[in-house]
Structure formats: structure tokens, C-alpha cells
Design an enzyme around this catalytic site. Structure first.
Site, PDB file in Angstrom:
ATOM      1  N   LYS A  42      30.983  50.596  43.069  1.00 49.18           N
ATOM      2  CA  LYS A  42      30.776  49.217  43.554  1.00 49.18           C
ATOM      3  C   LYS A  42      32.103  48.570  43.942  1.00 49.18           C
ATOM      4  O   LYS A  42      32.201  47.927  44.984  1.00 49.18           O
ATOM      5  CB  LYS A  42      30.092  48.403  42.455  1.00 49.18           C
ATOM      6  N   CYS A 100      31.131  37.252  37.826  1.00 45.38           N
ATOM      7  CA  CYS A 100      30.754  37.076  36.421  1.00 45.38           C
ATOM      8  C   CYS A 100      31.603  36.015  35.738  1.00 45.38           C
ATOM      9  O   CYS A 100      32.798  35.884  36.017  1.00 45.38           O
ATOM     10  CB  CYS A 100      30.924  38.408  35.696  1.00 45.38           C
ATOM     11  N   ARG A 144      39.099  33.165  36.063  1.00 42.69           N
ATOM     12  CA  ARG A 144      39.117  33.889  37.337  1.00 42.69           C
ATOM     13  C   ARG A 144      39.734  33.070  38.476  1.00 42.69           C
ATOM     14  O   ARG A 144      39.108  32.844  39.520  1.00 42.69           O
ATOM     15  CB  ARG A 144      37.717  34.383  37.681  1.00 42.69           C
ATOM     16  N   ASP A 153      35.932  46.832  31.918  1.00 46.08           N
ATOM     17  CA  ASP A 153      34.489  46.991  32.193  1.00 46.08           C
ATOM     18  C   ASP A 153      33.834  48.074  31.330  1.00 46.08           C
ATOM     19  O   ASP A 153      32.621  48.190  31.307  1.00 46.08           O
ATOM     20  CB  ASP A 153      34.272  47.316  33.674  1.00 46.08           C
ATOM     21  N   ARG A 161      23.194  43.624  40.473  1.00 50.85           N
ATOM     22  CA  ARG A 161      24.433  43.417  41.251  1.00 50.85           C
ATOM     23  C   ARG A 161      25.281  44.675  41.260  1.00 50.85           C
ATOM     24  O   ARG A 161      26.030  44.913  42.207  1.00 50.85           O
ATOM     25  CB  ARG A 161      25.264  42.288  40.608  1.00 50.85           C
TER      26      ARG A 161
HETATM   27  N1  EPU Z   1      44.110  36.659  37.946  1.00 53.52           N
HETATM   28  C1  EPU Z   1      44.822  35.485  38.076  1.00 53.52           C
HETATM   29  N2  EPU Z   1      45.022  34.990  39.341  1.00 53.52           N
HETATM   30  C2  EPU Z   1      44.531  35.617  40.463  1.00 53.52           C
HETATM   31  C3  EPU Z   1      43.811  36.818  40.319  1.00 53.52           C
HETATM   32  C4  EPU Z   1      43.623  37.318  39.032  1.00 53.52           C
HETATM   33  O1  EPU Z   1      45.267  34.894  37.087  1.00 53.52           O
HETATM   34  O2  EPU Z   1      44.739  35.092  41.588  1.00 53.52           O
HETATM   35  C5  EPU Z   1      43.860  37.193  36.587  1.00 53.52           C
HETATM   36  C6  EPU Z   1      42.372  37.123  36.226  1.00 53.52           C
HETATM   37  O3  EPU Z   1      41.988  35.855  35.760  1.00 53.52           O
HETATM   38  C7  EPU Z   1      42.250  38.209  35.161  1.00 53.52           C
HETATM   39  C8  EPU Z   1      43.278  39.241  35.626  1.00 53.52           C
HETATM   40  O4  EPU Z   1      44.155  38.572  36.537  1.00 53.52           O
HETATM   41  O5  EPU Z   1      42.611  37.705  33.912  1.00 53.52           O
HETATM   42  C9  EPU Z   1      42.703  40.454  36.287  1.00 53.52           C
HETATM   43  O6  EPU Z   1      41.861  40.076  37.373  1.00 53.52           O
HETATM   44  P1  EPU Z   1      41.697  40.986  38.663  1.00 53.52           P
HETATM   45  O7  EPU Z   1      42.159  40.193  39.854  1.00 53.52           O
HETATM   46  O8  EPU Z   1      42.311  42.308  38.416  1.00 53.52           O
HETATM   47  O9  EPU Z   1      40.125  41.148  38.741  1.00 53.52           O
HETATM   48  P2  EPU Z   1      39.194  41.063  40.012  1.00 53.52           P
HETATM   49  O10 EPU Z   1      39.822  41.682  41.181  1.00 53.52           O
HETATM   50  O11 EPU Z   1      38.619  39.683  40.137  1.00 53.52           O
HETATM   51  C10 EPU Z   1      38.076  43.411  39.687  1.00 53.52           C
HETATM   52  C11 EPU Z   1      36.682  43.894  39.490  1.00 53.52           C
HETATM   53  C12 EPU Z   1      36.231  43.580  38.090  1.00 53.52           C
HETATM   54  C13 EPU Z   1      37.171  44.253  37.098  1.00 53.52           C
HETATM   55  C14 EPU Z   1      38.612  43.806  37.368  1.00 53.52           C
HETATM   56  C15 EPU Z   1      39.618  44.518  36.490  1.00 53.52           C
HETATM   57  C16 EPU Z   1      35.731  43.734  41.682  1.00 53.52           C
HETATM   58  C17 EPU Z   1      34.774  43.049  42.596  1.00 53.52           C
HETATM   59  N3  EPU Z   1      35.813  43.253  40.450  1.00 53.52           N
HETATM   60  O12 EPU Z   1      38.006  42.004  39.509  1.00 53.52           O
HETATM   61  O13 EPU Z   1      34.939  44.128  37.936  1.00 53.52           O
HETATM   62  O14 EPU Z   1      36.799  43.899  35.794  1.00 53.52           O
HETATM   63  O15 EPU Z   1      38.951  44.044  38.745  1.00 53.52           O
HETATM   64  O16 EPU Z   1      39.545  45.890  36.692  1.00 53.52           O
HETATM   65  O17 EPU Z   1      36.383  44.700  42.059  1.00 53.52           O
HETATM   66  C18 EPU Z   1      32.695  44.185  37.374  1.00 53.52           C
HETATM   67  O18 EPU Z   1      32.589  45.153  38.151  1.00 53.52           O
HETATM   68  O19 EPU Z   1      31.768  43.802  36.600  1.00 53.52           O
HETATM   69  C19 EPU Z   1      33.929  43.426  37.345  1.00 53.52           C
HETATM   70  C20 EPU Z   1      34.051  42.249  36.753  1.00 53.52           C
END
Ligand code: EPU
Length: 446
Positions: A28, A125, A130, A319, A427
């Protein structure tokens, strides 16, 4: 629980081990990004092994609003024809507001194709604040102008996008993808420090390289991108979904079952497999090309308590945490879990306690190294005392991964549980109800 329609409630008659075989398809968290990357190509792109999940529907809807012709010529095969990319109506884009995190990744591709982008307020989620500050900061350093509007964000690049020297405060997956998708066609060289290097990101880099991008992955989380003036379409078979694979592995352990996850790959799951073995689970790798996968099973006897913490790759994925915690309720002794990626990813443990588990959450960083959330008001560590006999309950699903964990707990528990809000699981888990039936679970919708 009157707000749920019958298709959103799963009745689970628990206590039966899961036994059998299922298949995982493309991840995904790569598939949705590869779909966005297609926007950058001047010729059509082709993606195989796409799972039928809600996130794919959301991204398909957004691409179509921007003039991309999306076709599905065979099972799991998607073609994206980008010859007529156009601006979309803000109100139509907003229909997708709140349904996924992916829209934020449209910024770079839309700026390159159209000179402007509108991004609706984001969903996904509820597992922490976030924020998207890293994304916005990076876009500004490329030369984009970001304005917050009433309905979302308006982004333009009056002087074009130029390569930049960037360093992320934390190796964010989404921000790394944002920077890759923007830098590939920005003028000049971009250097990104403290990048995320998850297998899904490396696979996105493979997609972009097929399109004509020049991306060098150096040691120590440094990625260098040399901007090019044009990109073409790609043809790609994604990395398998290692989160879904681990979820079924945890379900096999928690229900004392035996599940062959076709498509799962050892190389993406080494950290998970180490913990799985330490807890007392058994696995066997079948690497027959095209047919392979990983068999996960409970070998009998008692599971062992562990101390673990989640981390960015190559650490234990956040995850994977929630499904594994359900299995840890069956381990003898005290297990410790330290969640270091999201500040609010342990809320679901209250439902497990309601089912008979003994899980206490803490603000302190327990075990391992102190993290960003220590001394702040976030319950981000947990102690799980086991083994606990789980009993049935009525459960409301809070988010995708926690939702699957609730489901595992209901499958492991004696008696009949009702799980509300199972559409959230769609999802990210393709046909989970069909897969559960194939594994011998006694579940029915409604
Ligand atoms: N963060 C910030 N500022 C930002 C971006 C991120 O502070 O601008 C923080 C977040 O709050 C968090 C950390 O950095 O504490 C990590 O967030 P990251 O950006 O890595 O997560 P993401 O890209 O929003 C993706 C996956 C998540 C998975 C995470 C970590 C997708 C669509 N989502 O999220 O997957 O947990 O990376 O590997 O790729 C899921 O599949 O259920 C899911 C939540």
C-alpha cells in the site's frame, strides 16, 4: 453502536486457530506513491499487483480529477495515461479531503506539470499530530510559494523549482517522498540529508529511475537527486506489502495457527523475523520464484516476553507494533514496547484490556534509548503482562493498524465479538474478510 451499517460490522466467533494460505500484493505504502509518480511521466505508466484497497480508490479518484486516464486492463494491473493532465476543481478535490495522507504528495508533480497545486486538508489514521511542516519547509526551499486557504493549501512556483540542500529533522517517510517527487524535475542538484530509507522508498526510487530520474542513494541517509527536464512512464511490479504480511504473521501467533503468506519476502522483514523468533514464533522461507512466501506458525508451548522498540528502517516498523502486541498478550512474563515513531499509537491497548489483557501505558521511554516523546505528555511506552486469556467484546476500530489488531484479538478470544468500523481496515487490507474465511475463521459481516 447505531451509526454503523451492516457492511461496517464484523461478527467474529473467536477461539479458532488461523490455518491456511493467503497472498499479499504490492505494498500500500509504495503503490499509492507510484501512482502519484505516474503524473510526472509524459508517456503512460503501468503498475502491476495493485491491491484492491480504499487508498488506491482515493488516489485513482484524485488522478482522474487531474485528467489522468486510469484503466485496469487485468486483475491488479493499472495503466495511467497522463497525456491530458489538467487542473482540477477545488470543490471536487475536497471531496477527498480527510480520506488519506497521499494528496500532499501531489505537490511536486502538479507544480511541474501545471505550475500550481491545490492540496485538500489531509486525513489518515489518528495516531499522532501528523504535522506536514517538513513538507512545507522543503517545498519552500525548492522555491514554491505555499498559501493556506480556507479549504486547503494553494501552492505555486512563480520562478520554477530549483534543487536545494535539505536536511530533515527526522527521517520522515512522507517528507522524503515529497522531496524525491519534487527534486527529480527541479533544475539542478538536490541533496537530502537524514532521509528515510524504507524499502518502499527505495522502490519509489526504482520507479523514478525507470522514468529517467537520476537518484544516488549514499550511505548515512544521504540522497542526491540530479534534476532532469523530462520523465517518461514506467512499468513496475511493486515490493510486497510487508505490513500486511506481518499482520497475518502476528495473527497466526496470537491464534496458535499456521499461515503461509504468499508473496512475503525475507529481505523486507528481517527485523520482524528476528523478533518473531525471539517471542517463540516459527517461520520458514520459501523463495521459489513467483510462488514463494513465508510460512508463520505457533510451534506449541509458551511464547516468551520481549523488550522492543519501534524505529525508522531498518528498525522494527511502527506498523508492525500493534499486531505484535496482541501476540505478546499471550507471552509469559512482562513485555516492554517503546513506540518512538508516533506519539499516540498505543491508545488501542485500552480495548485489549477490556478483553482481558493486562497492558499499562507510560509517558516515560521504557527500555532502549530515549526518544523525541520522552518527558512529554504522550503515553508512548507499554508494559504487557501475560499470558492473558482474552474474552470476546464489542470493539470500535480507531485506525487502520489498530483495527487489524482488534480483529486479531477477537479471533484469539473465546466467544463472539462484534467489531465496528471494519471499513477502515479496507483502506489497507485487500479482501481481509475473504482471506479470514479462507483461513478457517468464523466471521460474518453484519
Ligand atoms: N513528521 C513531522 N513533520 C512532518 C512529517 C512527519 O513531524 O512534516 C513526524 C510525524 O508526526 C511522525 C514521524 O515524523 O511522528 C514519522 O512520520 P512519517 O512522515 O514517516 O510518516 P508518513 O509518511 O505520514 C508513512 C506511512 C505510515 C507509516 C509511516 C512510518 C504512508 C501513506 N504512510 O506515514 O503508514 O506508519 O510512514 O513508516 O506511507 C499505515 O500504513 O497504516 C501507516 C500509518
Amino acid at each position: 453502536m447505531t451509526n454503523y451499517d451492516a457492511g461496517d460490522v464484523l461478527t467474529v466467533h473467536g477461539g479458532t486457530p488461523l490455518n491456511g494460505e493467503l497472498r499479499v500484493r504490492g505494498a500500500k505504502n509504495l503503490v499509492s506513491k507510484a501512482m502519484v509518480a505516474a503524473l510526472l511521466g509524459e508517456t503512460p505508466s503501468r503498475l502491476y499487483d495493485v491491491p484492491a484497497i480504499r487508498d488506491v480508490e482515493v488516489v485513482t479518484g484524485l488522478l482522474e480529477l487531474h485528467g489522468v486516464k486510469v484503466t485496469n486492463p487485468s486483475d491488479g494491473e493499472f495503466v495511467f495515461d497522463t497525456s491530458d493532465v489538467e487542473s482540477a476543481n477545488v470543490d471536487e478535490i475536497n471531496v477527498h479531503a480527510g480520506s488519506s495522507r497521499i494528496p500532499i504528495l501531489f505537490c511536486g508533480p502538479l507544480l511541474h506539470r501545471l505550475g500550481h497545486a491545490f492540496i485538500p486538508d489531509l486525513g489518515g489514521c489518528n495516531i499522532g499530530g501528523r504535522p506536514i511542516d517538513f513538507h512545507i519547509q522543503a517545498l519552500r526551499e525548492f522555491g514554491a510559494v505555499v498559501d493556506k486557504s480556507e479549504k486547503g493549501m494553494d501552492i505555486t512556483a512563480p520562478d520554477g523549482l530549483k534543487g536545494a540542500k535539505l536536511e530533515l529533522p527526522y527521517p520522515s517517510v512522507g517528507a522524503t517522498e515529497q522531496i524525491l517527487l519534487t527534486a527529480v524535475r527541479a533544475e539542478g542538484v538536490t541533496e537530502l540529508r537524514n532521509a528515510a530509507v524504507e524499502p518502499e522508498i527505495i522502490d519509489l526510487i526504482c520507479v523514478l529511475q525507470k522514468m529517467g530520474a537520476i537518484i544516488k542513494v549514499h550511505t548515512d541517509r544521504v540522497i542526491e537527486i540530479v534534476g532532469v527536464p523530462r520523465l517518461v512512464g514506467y512499468s513496475h511490479r511493486p515490493v510486497p506489502d510487508r505490513i500486511e504480511a506481518a499482520s497475518w504473521a502476528a495473527a497466526a501467533l496470537a491464534t496458535r495457527g499456521d499461515v503461509f503468506v504468499k508473496g512475503a519476502r525475507q529481505v523486507d522483514m528481517m527485523t520482524f523475523l528476528n523478533l518473531y523468533t525471539t517471542v517463540g514464533g516459527a517461520f520458514e522461507i520459501d523463495d521459489t520464484p513467483g510462488e514463494g512466501g513465508i510460512r508463520f506458525w505457533h510451534p506449541g508451548g509458551e511464547l516468551k516476553a520481549v523488550a522492543m522498540e519501534t524505529d525508522v528502517h531498518p528498525g522494527f516498523m511502527t506498523d508492525w507494533q500493534q499486531p505484535m502486541v496482541v501476540a505478546l498478550t499471550q507471552a509469559r512474563g512482562l513485555s516492554i514496547v517503546h513506540e518512538t515513531v508516533y506519539e499516540r499509537r498505543l491508545g488501542y491497548t485500552a480495548a485489549l484490556n477490556q478483553m482481558g489483557a493486562t497492558i499499562q501505558t507510560y509517558r516515560e521511554c521504557l527500555g532502549g534509548t530515549p526518544c523525541r516523546f520522552g518527558r512529554r505528555n504522550f503515553m508512548h511506552s507499554a508494559v504487557i503482562a501475560g499470558p492473558s486469556k482474552l474474552h470476546a467484546a464489542d470493539l470500535v476500530i480507531p485506525d487502520l493498524r489498530a483495527g487489524f489488531s482488534h480483529l486479531i484479538a477477537a479471533l484469539a478470544a473465546e466467544g463472539t465479538s462484534r467489531v465496528y468500523g471494519v471499513k477502515l481496515i479496507q483502506r489497507g487490507y485487500e479482501d481481509f474478510e475473504g482471506k479470514l474465511n479462507a483461513l478457517g475463521a468464523h466471521v460474518e459481516l453484519g
